[in-house]
Design a protein around this motif. Sequence first.
Motif, PDB file in Angstrom:
ATOM      1  N   ASP A  57     -34.339 -19.917   1.611  1.00 35.92           N
ATOM      2  CA  ASP A  57     -34.382 -21.562   1.464  1.00 35.92           C
ATOM      3  C   ASP A  57     -33.149 -22.204   1.216  1.00 35.92           C
ATOM      4  N   HIS A  58     -31.823 -21.507   1.608  1.00 40.03           N
ATOM      5  CA  HIS A  58     -30.666 -21.966   1.319  1.00 40.03           C
ATOM      6  C   HIS A  58     -30.304 -22.874   2.785  1.00 40.03           C
ATOM      7  N   VAL A  59     -29.561 -24.028   2.446  1.00 41.24           N
ATOM      8  CA  VAL A  59     -29.441 -24.828   3.769  1.00 41.24           C
ATOM      9  C   VAL A  59     -27.568 -24.554   3.865  1.00 41.24           C
ATOM     10  N   TRP A  60     -27.072 -23.755   4.597  1.00 42.85           N
ATOM     11  CA  TRP A  60     -25.785 -23.856   4.654  1.00 42.85           C
ATOM     12  C   TRP A  60     -25.397 -22.963   6.246  1.00 42.85           C
ATOM     13  N   CYS A  61     -24.133 -23.338   6.950  1.00 42.53           N
ATOM     14  CA  CYS A  61     -23.736 -22.931   7.950  1.00 42.53           C
ATOM     15  C   CYS A  61     -23.399 -21.261   7.755  1.00 42.53           C
ATOM     16  N   GLY A  62     -24.099 -20.356   8.543  1.00 43.92           N
ATOM     17  CA  GLY A  62     -23.904 -18.983   8.390  1.00 43.92           C
ATOM     18  C   GLY A  62     -22.727 -18.706   9.381  1.00 43.92           C
ATOM     19  N   ALA A  63     -22.937 -17.568  10.041  1.00 42.79           N
ATOM     20  CA  ALA A  63     -22.016 -17.040  11.190  1.00 42.79           C
ATOM     21  C   ALA A  63     -22.715 -16.000  12.010  1.00 42.79           C
ATOM     22  N   ILE A  64     -22.350 -15.741  13.251  1.00 42.94           N
ATOM     23  CA  ILE A  64     -22.740 -14.866  14.217  1.00 42.94           C
ATOM     24  C   ILE A  64     -21.460 -14.140  14.743  1.00 42.94           C
ATOM     25  N   SER A  71     -25.566  -5.251  19.984  1.00 40.90           N
ATOM     26  CA  SER A  71     -26.502  -6.259  19.242  1.00 40.90           C
ATOM     27  C   SER A  71     -25.567  -7.438  18.441  1.00 40.90           C
ATOM     28  N   LEU A  72     -26.321  -8.523  18.464  1.00 43.71           N
ATOM     29  CA  LEU A  72     -25.720  -9.677  17.604  1.00 43.71           C
ATOM     30  C   LEU A  72     -26.331  -9.589  16.282  1.00 43.71           C
ATOM     31  N   TYR A  73     -25.274 -10.058  15.156  1.00 44.65           N
ATOM     32  CA  TYR A  73     -25.479 -10.042  13.915  1.00 44.65           C
ATOM     33  C   TYR A  73     -25.447 -11.410  13.591  1.00 44.65           C
ATOM     34  N   ASN A  74     -26.407 -11.983  12.845  1.00 48.78           N
ATOM     35  CA  ASN A  74     -26.470 -13.340  12.140  1.00 48.78           C
ATOM     36  C   ASN A  74     -26.697 -13.411  10.607  1.00 48.78           C
ATOM     37  N   VAL A  75     -25.871 -13.994   9.908  1.00 52.54           N
ATOM     38  CA  VAL A  75     -26.209 -14.257   8.551  1.00 52.54           C
ATOM     39  C   VAL A  75     -26.357 -15.796   8.185  1.00 52.54           C
ATOM     40  N   ASN A  76     -27.307 -16.073   7.645  1.00 54.01           N
ATOM     41  CA  ASN A  76     -27.740 -17.248   7.288  1.00 54.01           C
ATOM     42  C   ASN A  76     -28.285 -17.335   5.996  1.00 54.01           C
ATOM     43  N   GLY A  77     -27.923 -18.265   4.895  1.00 50.00           N
ATOM     44  CA  GLY A  77     -28.402 -18.108   3.623  1.00 50.00           C
ATOM     45  C   GLY A  77     -28.401 -16.716   3.004  1.00 50.00           C
ATOM     46  N   GLN A  99     -28.080 -16.338  -2.575  1.00 53.19           N
ATOM     47  CA  GLN A  99     -27.158 -17.368  -2.580  1.00 53.19           C
ATOM     48  C   GLN A  99     -26.822 -17.442  -0.906  1.00 53.19           C
ATOM     49  N   ALA A 100     -26.333 -18.633  -0.639  1.00 52.12           N
ATOM     50  CA  ALA A 100     -25.824 -18.699   0.769  1.00 52.12           C
ATOM     51  C   ALA A 100     -24.725 -17.945   1.008  1.00 52.12           C
ATOM     52  N   HIS A 101     -24.812 -17.181   2.190  1.00 47.57           N
ATOM     53  CA  HIS A 101     -23.613 -16.500   2.550  1.00 47.57           C
ATOM     54  C   HIS A 101     -22.650 -17.159   3.661  1.00 47.57           C
ATOM     55  N   ASN A 102     -21.349 -17.242   3.742  1.00 50.08           N
ATOM     56  CA  ASN A 102     -20.828 -17.474   4.728  1.00 50.08           C
ATOM     57  C   ASN A 102     -19.646 -16.779   5.456  1.00 50.08           C
ATOM     58  N   GLY A 103     -19.338 -15.618   4.915  1.00 54.04           N
ATOM     59  CA  GLY A 103     -18.446 -14.746   5.551  1.00 54.04           C
ATOM     60  C   GLY A 103     -19.246 -13.640   6.663  1.00 54.04           C
ATOM     61  N   LEU A 104     -18.894 -13.265   7.542  1.00 55.85           N
ATOM     62  CA  LEU A 104     -19.212 -12.151   8.332  1.00 55.85           C
ATOM     63  C   LEU A 104     -18.114 -11.477   9.076  1.00 55.85           C
ATOM     64  N   LEU A 105     -17.750 -10.296   8.641  1.00 52.94           N
ATOM     65  CA  LEU A 105     -17.029  -9.429   9.663  1.00 52.94           C
ATOM     66  C   LEU A 105     -17.707  -8.280  10.040  1.00 52.94           C
ATOM     67  N   HIS A 228     -29.717 -25.081  -6.345  1.00 54.77           N
ATOM     68  CA  HIS A 228     -30.317 -23.613  -5.900  1.00 54.77           C
ATOM     69  C   HIS A 228     -31.718 -23.803  -5.708  1.00 54.77           C
ATOM     70  N   PRO A 229     -32.025 -23.393  -4.528  1.00 57.17           N
ATOM     71  CA  PRO A 229     -31.380 -23.004  -3.491  1.00 57.17           C
ATOM     72  C   PRO A 229     -30.331 -23.985  -3.076  1.00 57.17           C
ATOM     73  N   ASN A 230     -29.191 -23.387  -2.520  1.00 54.95           N
ATOM     74  CA  ASN A 230     -28.140 -24.114  -2.204  1.00 54.95           C
ATOM     75  C   ASN A 230     -28.537 -25.055  -1.060  1.00 54.95           C
ATOM     76  N   GLY A 231     -28.264 -26.562  -1.062  1.00 53.74           N
ATOM     77  CA  GLY A 231     -28.255 -27.493  -0.197  1.00 53.74           C
ATOM     78  C   GLY A 231     -29.850 -28.024  -0.370  1.00 53.74           C
ATOM     79  N   ARG A 232     -30.800 -27.832  -1.156  1.00 54.58           N
ATOM     80  CA  ARG A 232     -32.058 -27.990  -1.111  1.00 54.58           C
ATOM     81  C   ARG A 232     -32.265 -29.213  -2.396  1.00 54.58           C
ATOM     82  N   PHE A 233     -32.706 -30.286  -1.678  1.00 60.48           N
ATOM     83  CA  PHE A 233     -32.695 -31.559  -2.760  1.00 60.48           C
ATOM     84  C   PHE A 233     -34.286 -32.242  -2.651  1.00 60.48           C
ATOM     85  N   ALA A 234     -34.644 -32.464  -3.948  1.00 58.89           N
ATOM     86  CA  ALA A 234     -36.088 -33.168  -4.069  1.00 58.89           C
ATOM     87  C   ALA A 234     -36.312 -34.275  -3.357  1.00 58.89           C
ATOM     88  N   VAL A 235     -35.326 -35.039  -3.106  1.00 56.77           N
ATOM     89  CA  VAL A 235     -35.363 -36.322  -2.263  1.00 56.77           C
ATOM     90  C   VAL A 235     -34.015 -36.431  -1.242  1.00 56.77           C
TER      91      VAL A 235
END
Length: 390
Positions: A57-64, A71-77, A99-105, A228-235
């Motif tokens: 339920d986190h809204v943030w840019c992940g990585a691939i 294989s491909l590996y994709n992290v999101n939220g 928590q949202a994750h944004n690093g992928l190596l 929290h969840p990151n990027g989720r708003f009631a309105v």
Amino acid sequence: MRNGRWNVMVIRRDPGEWFLSGTMAAFHGDPPFGWVQRIDPKTLEVLAETPPLPCGDHVWCGAIAAHANGSLYNVNGSYLHRISPDCEILAEKRLPVDQAHNGLLILSDGSIVTKDLRLAGDKRSTMTRLDPESLELLHEPVTLPEVSMGRIAADLTEEGEAIYVPGVDRLFRLWVEPDGLRLDETWQPAYRTDDTHGMAWDSCLSNDHGWIMNCGDITGVRAIFGKHPNGRFAVAPGKQLSWQHAAPWSGPQQLLRVNLDSGEVATAHPFETPGGGIIAPPVHIPDHGLIVCWDSINGGMAGLDDLTLETLWTNDVRATMQPVVFAESGEIVINDFTGTDDVVVIDAPTGEVTARVKVGSPIANGMFLTAGDDRDIFYCSTLTVAHIAF
């Protein structure tokens, strides 16, 4: 193509195989999810697509990333997925930190490392290392000394493999070992000493230095990670997520050069306008002895001598994205937000804009430009993806 999604990055696996990854800009309403598509590089037609990928339920840019195992590996939220070239889910892992994750190596031993993103709070960021086949944890997550906003970068040297992480005030190095990630207690340079400037995004590692820009935790980013969840708003949050708001600090945008051996920090001030801000790292061009930085909030780009940090040129480009450099031709490709988004080609030695195309995206963000096979670029932003030749 306007697809209404948050497009994050395009990567190539094998020749002719191109994949687009992203999430949904579901800041309120229906739950968000991640996705990966195999696309036709000429038409952007979707050739295959994953099912909706859980993201906690986190809204943030992940990585691939594409792995040597195919294989491909994709992290999101708070999820990591292993995906086949046909966009089938091979393995799914709910990460141990909600928590949202944004690093992928992908490290040299094939293991996967990811990092959760935090701006503040009583919990610090963590680094999680996983087996590429099963996605099982190889060891307990490593808790960092500070919260960390920027993505992580790795460097393979004669001394070993190191991961560099930006914190609130300091930069950190972790050495990769078979059974863990060891924090380097002797290398923790301070890049921020007061609150007149913001935190750093990721670093550009080049020529034995880490190149960073501070002033990254802008108002819109703070709003997303104040939830929290990151990027989720009631309105619907509307324009409060924009990167164009005035900065929450007084200092102008800075460039910092950090010696990867001694930890010595040199600071340059190519911009005079107070309240600078960015959402991407700078780019070093060693063939031209040049480091290029910009101020997204106020506009303006600068090219500096990488030894003296003297400003060699400036232009009026208002960039926000992760750029591409074509080393042989000395061309920089980046966006220029003029009310809608353009993509521009810049001559590295002079800073002159030599080509421009209007992408037409109403939204610019800190996403990734990707080099194609022959003087072409894939562009990703919220709502829009494009393929550009020049």
